[in-house]
Each structure stands twice: as C-alpha cells, then as structure tokens.
Design a protein around this motif. Structure first.
Motif, PDB file in Angstrom:
ATOM      1  N   GLN A  29       0.833  -1.212   0.000  1.00 47.06           N
ATOM      2  CA  GLN A  29       0.000   0.000   0.000  1.00 47.06           C
ATOM      3  C   GLN A  29       0.865   1.258   0.000  1.00 47.06           C
ATOM      4  O   GLN A  29       0.607   2.196  -0.747  1.00 47.06           O
ATOM      5  CB  GLN A  29      -0.915   0.031   1.232  1.00 47.06           C
ATOM      6  CG  GLN A  29      -2.189  -0.714   1.070  1.00 47.06           C
ATOM      7  CD  GLN A  29      -3.078  -0.523   2.293  1.00 47.06           C
ATOM      8  OE1 GLN A  29      -2.596  -0.387   3.415  1.00 47.06           O
ATOM      9  NE2 GLN A  29      -4.377  -0.527   2.057  1.00 47.06           N
ATOM     10  N   ILE A  30       1.889   1.266   0.837  1.00 47.91           N
ATOM     11  CA  ILE A  30       2.767   2.443   0.926  1.00 47.91           C
ATOM     12  C   ILE A  30       3.518   2.640  -0.391  1.00 47.91           C
ATOM     13  O   ILE A  30       3.600   3.762  -0.909  1.00 47.91           O
ATOM     14  CB  ILE A  30       3.743   2.300   2.109  1.00 47.91           C
ATOM     15  CG1 ILE A  30       2.965   2.413   3.415  1.00 47.91           C
ATOM     16  CG2 ILE A  30       4.835   3.358   2.049  1.00 47.91           C
ATOM     17  CD1 ILE A  30       3.770   2.073   4.645  1.00 47.91           C
ATOM     18  N   ALA A  31       4.040   1.556  -0.959  1.00 48.51           N
ATOM     19  CA  ALA A  31       4.767   1.669  -2.231  1.00 48.51           C
ATOM     20  C   ALA A  31       3.831   2.122  -3.346  1.00 48.51           C
ATOM     21  O   ALA A  31       4.196   2.974  -4.170  1.00 48.51           O
ATOM     22  CB  ALA A  31       5.404   0.328  -2.585  1.00 48.51           C
ATOM     23  N   GLY A  32       2.619   1.599  -3.380  1.00 46.21           N
ATOM     24  CA  GLY A  32       1.650   2.020  -4.406  1.00 46.21           C
ATOM     25  C   GLY A  32       1.260   3.482  -4.248  1.00 46.21           C
ATOM     26  O   GLY A  32       1.188   4.227  -5.233  1.00 46.21           O
ATOM     27  N   THR A  33       1.034   3.910  -3.007  1.00 49.89           N
ATOM     28  CA  THR A  33       0.674   5.306  -2.754  1.00 49.89           C
ATOM     29  C   THR A  33       1.830   6.236  -3.132  1.00 49.89           C
ATOM     30  O   THR A  33       1.625   7.276  -3.766  1.00 49.89           O
ATOM     31  CB  THR A  33       0.298   5.499  -1.274  1.00 49.89           C
ATOM     32  OG1 THR A  33      -0.767   4.600  -0.949  1.00 49.89           O
ATOM     33  CG2 THR A  33      -0.121   6.917  -0.989  1.00 49.89           C
ATOM     34  N   ALA A  34       3.047   5.858  -2.733  1.00 45.04           N
ATOM     35  CA  ALA A  34       4.210   6.691  -3.074  1.00 45.04           C
ATOM     36  C   ALA A  34       4.396   6.770  -4.586  1.00 45.04           C
ATOM     37  O   ALA A  34       4.689   7.839  -5.142  1.00 45.04           O
ATOM     38  CB  ALA A  34       5.458   6.129  -2.413  1.00 45.04           C
TER      39      ALA A  34
END
Length: 125
Positions: A29-34
C-alpha cells in the motif's frame, strides 16, 4: 475460487509467518501510494513547466513586437519631418552642403537611425 485450488493453497498459507502476512500488504500500500503520488507530481510539474514556457513565449513575442514598433517608428518619423521640411521649403534639395549638415544633425537626434555610410554599405568606385 474452486475448492481444489483453496485446498492446495491452505498448507502454503499456513506456513507463511504472521509477520509477512501483516507487513507485506502495508508495504504494498505504501509503495503504491508513493508511486501514485510521484506520478501525479511528475505530471503536474510537466503541466506547470509547459504553462510557464507558454507564458514566457507570449511575453517575449510581445516585447519583440514592442521593440520593433519603437525601432521602426523612428525612420517613418524622420521621413515625415523631412517631407514636411521640403514642402515648406525649409530645406533645399539642390543645395547639398546645408542639406548634408541638416541630415547629419538629424542622425544625431535619432539614435536608432543609421545612415547608409554608418552601416558599412558604402560602395567603392
């Protein structure tokens, strides 16, 4: 999902550590959001640069037009002044010495105007 597939995955899922099951979705989720924020920032930056470049091109075009209008208005004004002087018989086109002096002083008054001699276009005979 078919039951056979679930039955085959169940032993594999039971072997996964709880830490991996909890951490991997959050990292994804964090990698996708970033990645999404980075992409949107890049696109927004492209639009901002394009907008700025268009504004700069318009300003430069306006300045060039203004400069040319100013620069080209001087010769027109000189011609009108000289035509009026000839019509009023203030200068005589047949008497070259005073005419030459008159035109020389006129060149001094209009800095943007140059003479044929000043521009280096003299012809040698």
């Amino acid at each position: 999902m078919p039951i056979k597939t679930i039955d085959r995955l169940t032993p594999t899922l039971k072997k996964l550590p709880l830490r991996a099951v909890l951490i991997v979705p959050f990292v994804l989720q964090i990698a996708g959001t970033a990645g999404l924020v980075g992409y949107l920032s890049y696109k927004n930056g492209e639009k901002a640069v394009e907008n700025l470049a268009n504004q700069l091109a318009v300003q430069i075009g306006d300045r060039v037009v203004h400069y040319l209008d100013t620069y080209l208005s001087a010769p027109d004004l000189i011609n009108r002044i000289n035509a009026d002087a000839v019509r009023q018989k203030t200068i005589n086109l047949q008497d070259l010495t005073p005419l030459e002096r008159y035109l020389f002083f006129q060149l001094k008054q209009f800095e943007s105007a140059t003479s044929y001699i000043d521009s280096g276009c003299t012809q040698e005979k």
